[in-house]
Design a protein around this motif. Structure first.
Motif, PDB file in Angstrom:
ATOM      1  N   UNK A   1      43.383  39.338  23.004  1.00 15.05           N
ATOM      2  CA  UNK A   1      42.890  38.562  24.153  1.00 15.05           C
ATOM      3  C   UNK A   1      41.452  38.952  24.466  1.00 15.05           C
ATOM      4  N   UNK A   2      40.748  38.068  25.138  1.00  9.10           N
ATOM      5  CA  UNK A   2      39.377  38.420  25.556  1.00  9.10           C
ATOM      6  C   UNK A   2      39.478  39.597  26.528  1.00  9.10           C
ATOM      7  N   UNK A   3      38.439  40.427  26.520  1.00  6.58           N
ATOM      8  CA  UNK A   3      38.499  41.605  27.368  1.00  6.58           C
ATOM      9  C   UNK A   3      38.316  41.190  28.825  1.00  6.58           C
ATOM     10  N   UNK A   4      39.108  41.758  29.751  1.00  2.00           N
ATOM     11  CA  UNK A   4      39.028  41.340  31.157  1.00  2.00           C
ATOM     12  C   UNK A   4      37.781  41.914  31.820  1.00  2.00           C
ATOM     13  N   UNK A   5      37.481  41.397  32.989  1.00  2.00           N
ATOM     14  CA  UNK A   5      36.372  41.921  33.790  1.00  2.00           C
ATOM     15  C   UNK A   5      36.720  43.348  34.223  1.00  2.00           C
ATOM     16  N   UNK A   6      35.689  44.214  34.238  1.00  2.00           N
ATOM     17  CA  UNK A   6      35.880  45.588  34.693  1.00  2.00           C
ATOM     18  C   UNK A   6      35.167  45.762  36.031  1.00  2.00           C
ATOM     19  N   UNK A   7      35.934  46.187  37.043  1.00  2.00           N
ATOM     20  CA  UNK A   7      35.348  46.488  38.361  1.00  2.00           C
ATOM     21  C   UNK A   7      35.505  47.974  38.631  1.00  2.00           C
ATOM     22  N   UNK A   8      34.431  48.626  39.077  1.00  7.45           N
ATOM     23  CA  UNK A   8      34.494  50.066  39.362  1.00  7.45           C
ATOM     24  C   UNK A   8      34.204  50.318  40.834  1.00  7.45           C
ATOM     25  N   UNK A   9      34.881  51.337  41.379  1.00  6.37           N
ATOM     26  CA  UNK A   9      34.691  51.718  42.791  1.00  6.37           C
ATOM     27  C   UNK A   9      34.182  53.158  42.828  1.00  6.37           C
ATOM     28  N   UNK A  10      32.960  53.318  43.362  1.00 12.54           N
ATOM     29  CA  UNK A  10      32.393  54.662  43.519  1.00 12.54           C
ATOM     30  C   UNK A  10      31.490  54.622  44.753  1.00 12.54           C
ATOM     31  N   UNK A  11      31.566  55.598  45.645  1.00  9.94           N
ATOM     32  CA  UNK A  11      30.836  55.509  46.914  1.00  9.94           C
ATOM     33  C   UNK A  11      29.326  55.355  46.733  1.00  9.94           C
ATOM     34  N   UNK A  12      28.728  54.444  47.530  1.00  7.77           N
ATOM     35  CA  UNK A  12      27.268  54.373  47.559  1.00  7.77           C
ATOM     36  C   UNK A  12      26.781  55.415  48.576  1.00  7.77           C
ATOM     37  N   UNK A  13      25.462  55.616  48.621  1.00  6.99           N
ATOM     38  CA  UNK A  13      24.900  56.637  49.522  1.00  6.99           C
ATOM     39  C   UNK A  13      25.332  56.365  50.962  1.00  6.99           C
ATOM     40  N   UNK A  14      25.295  55.099  51.361  1.00 11.02           N
ATOM     41  CA  UNK A  14      25.679  54.751  52.745  1.00 11.02           C
ATOM     42  C   UNK A  14      27.146  55.105  53.020  1.00 11.02           C
ATOM     43  N   UNK A  15      28.038  54.887  52.062  1.00  9.77           N
ATOM     44  CA  UNK A  15      29.451  55.246  52.260  1.00  9.77           C
ATOM     45  C   UNK A  15      29.567  56.741  52.565  1.00  9.77           C
ATOM     46  N   UNK A  16      28.780  57.553  51.843  1.00  8.10           N
ATOM     47  CA  UNK A  16      28.825  59.008  52.045  1.00  8.10           C
ATOM     48  C   UNK A  16      28.172  59.382  53.375  1.00  8.10           C
ATOM     49  N   UNK A  17      27.001  58.761  53.651  1.00  7.21           N
ATOM     50  CA  UNK A  17      26.256  59.104  54.870  1.00  7.21           C
ATOM     51  C   UNK A  17      27.087  58.845  56.112  1.00  7.21           C
ATOM     52  N   UNK A  18      27.863  57.720  56.091  1.00  7.36           N
ATOM     53  CA  UNK A  18      28.634  57.320  57.279  1.00  7.36           C
ATOM     54  C   UNK A  18      30.019  57.990  57.318  1.00  7.36           C
ATOM     55  N   UNK A  19      30.375  58.726  56.275  1.00 10.81           N
ATOM     56  CA  UNK A  19      31.733  59.294  56.208  1.00 10.81           C
ATOM     57  C   UNK A  19      31.965  60.332  57.300  1.00 10.81           C
ATOM     58  N   UNK A  20      33.226  60.649  57.545  1.00 14.82           N
ATOM     59  CA  UNK A  20      33.602  61.631  58.575  1.00 14.82           C
ATOM     60  C   UNK A  20      32.893  62.961  58.334  1.00 14.82           C
ATOM     61  N   UNK A  21      32.768  63.357  57.044  1.00 14.73           N
ATOM     62  CA  UNK A  21      32.133  64.645  56.707  1.00 14.73           C
ATOM     63  C   UNK A  21      30.607  64.523  56.688  1.00 14.73           C
TER      64      UNK A  21
END
Ligand SMILES: O=C(O)c1ccc([N+](=O)[O-])cc1C(=O)O
Length: 462
Positions: A287-307
């Motif tokens: 079959x054709x290869x499916x779309x690949x989606x990756x999840x990794x925090x951007x700087x803003x996700x880290x900056x705004x995090x609880x820690x």
């Protein structure tokens, strides 16, 4: 607050898949109830009357660990399996020395840059045993304000002494694969005692597959036993039907990124994605290869995090690797977990899955210690004749057909489901959230001084 310790049975009712997230300090209690556990819950007497335990991990705060056991269990035999060498090993021994019940076992790491990354607990009770496979280090911070994943096995009863020891395995060969993983550690008396204990327990109720990695250059029959080729083998046999999932995206979510090569065709979109796109091999054409989606925090996700920015100390993506693989950024999506109250609980969990474009169904799901790296998943060598793995990793794979006899696919959490399908508790939100034009992936070894984080601080790594 000392949350009411609800007995394990309550957990199981709410989490029939035994898949939990760790409790997070500082979010509404509603999100820390039935689908969340803390380390004290896992080790609590309501799970069983502990006789002895084993803790596999990468990072240990031993005095802290002892305090997480109920007082009456703190002097029970405890085996710690680690990969520390040289000064780190000396420090570990110094910290363990004052606990006569603690034994240390160093996993052999003969391959450069390999780590003992696996995070697992063996809990032996007077009425059976449990296996826990998770993503958190044995340190306070990993169990405080991060998103971590935990799979807690059902209680595995001890086999009657006259019962044939070959009984007691599951449709997913959980016990066989667990013993094979332990075998790769070589001859250690204490680990061999645990292998014997595991052989004496009935694990037929385990509904997940083990996906493990052990360091080595695996060839021949061993090539498909570990890393992404184990996943490929399991999906060939028990994966989704190719025609059902042909345009379902593959999603990878992780807390660190290795050196993936100068282009996607080196590894990411070739051998690795080919394994994650594997469907039941019933003779249909490729079959054709499916779309690949990756999840990794951007700087803003880290900056705004609880820690705040310090969350980034557990997201070790280096500028050295990032600058060599700008193409990687084109796959990226933000860390967002509003549905679980954890958008600000920085991810240390690692999950991989394949879900339908309308986010209604899930074909399979992995929670594992493995980050997005060749070291963890393995890379082909010698014209695909061997798989080279540097680190120890372990995770569990959920496949609908092995969990819900009458169901082909799970429904995805938060979608109004037809009554006959089970909701899978995804740790993060679907649909995924893209990076904005100005978002950059978090890199842990560069400074961020233009905006203070949630704690009012900047990030100036030395
Ligand atoms: O927490 C860990 O066990 C860990 C250790 C090392 C690395 N690393 O070297 O990239 C990543 C992790 C991670 O789990 O993210």
């Amino acid at each position: 607050t000392s949350e009411k310790m609800s007995p394990y049975e309550n957990y199981i009712e709410a989490a029939p898949l035994n898949f939990f997230l760790t409790k997070v300090f500082g979010i509404p209690n509603h999100y820390n109830s039935s689908l969340a556990v803390g380390i004290k819950d896992i080790l609590s007497a309501s799970m069983g009357n502990l006789i002895s335990s084993a803790q596999f991990n990468y990072m240990f705060d031993i005095p802290w660990l002892v305090q997480q056991y109920p007082e009456q269990f703190r002097s029970k035999p405890l085996l710690i399996i680690h990969g520390s060498q040289r000064a780190d090993k000396t420090t570990l021994h110094e910290n363990a020395h004052r606990y006569p019940n603690i034994t240390l076992c160093q996993a052999k790491l003969d391959i450069m840059y390999g780590t003992h990354h696996s995070k697992m607990m063996f809990l032996l009770y007077d009425n059976g045993m449990r296996v826990v496979i998770h993503t958190a280090n044995i340190i306070h911070n990993d169990w405080y304000q991060k998103t971590q994943g935990v799979w807690i096995s059902p209680l595995f009863p001890k086999l009657a002494s006259d019962q044939d020891l070959s009984q007691g395995d599951s449709v997913t060969q959980f016990r066989k694969d667990l013993l094979e993983y332990l075998g790769a550690y070589g001859t250690n008396k204490h680990l061999q005692e645990w292998q014997e204990t595991i052989r004496q327990h009935d694990m037929s109720s385990a509904k997940v597959f083990i996906i493990g990695s052990v360091p080595g250059r695996h060839t021949g029959a061993s090539k498909m036993k570990w890393g992404h080729l184990k996943l490929r083998k399991v999906l060939q046999e028990h994966g989704p039907d190719g025609s059902t999932v042909k345009d379902w995206p593959v999603i990878g979510q992780f807390s660190s990124v290795g050196s993936l090569g100068s282009g996607p065709e080196n590894w990411l979109s070739s051998e690795w994605l080919e394994s994650l796109s594997t469907v039941q091999a019933n003779g249909i054409v490729k079959l054709s290869k499916p779309k690949l989606n990756l999840i990794f925090p951007c700087v803003e996700n880290v900056r705004r995090s609880l820690e705040g920015y310090p969350a980034g100390a557990s997201l070790p993506y280096s500028i050295k690797n990032a600058r060599k693989q700008q193409y990687f950024n084109t796959f990226l999506h933000q860390w967002r977990a509003f549905s679980r109250g954890r958008s600000r609980a920085s991810p240390h969990i690692k999950t991989y899955t394949r879900i339908s474009p309308d986010a209604q169904y899930l074909a399979w799901f992995i929670v594992t210690s493995a980050n997005l790296s060749k070291a963890a998943w393995g890379a082909y060598e010698k014209n695909n004749s061997q798989l080279f793995i540097r680190s120890y990793e372990i995770g569990v794979l959920f496949v609908p057909s092995k969990v819900e006899e009458n169901l082909k696919l799970f429904n995805v959490q938060g979608v109004d489901s037809s009554k006959d399908s089970m909701l899978f508790p995804l740790p993060w939100d679907v649909p995924l959230t893209s990076y904005t034009q100005t978002d950059r992936p978090w890199l842990w070894d560069i400074a961020y001084t233009d905006k203070p984080d949630s704690q009012g601080n900047m990030w100036c790594p030395s």
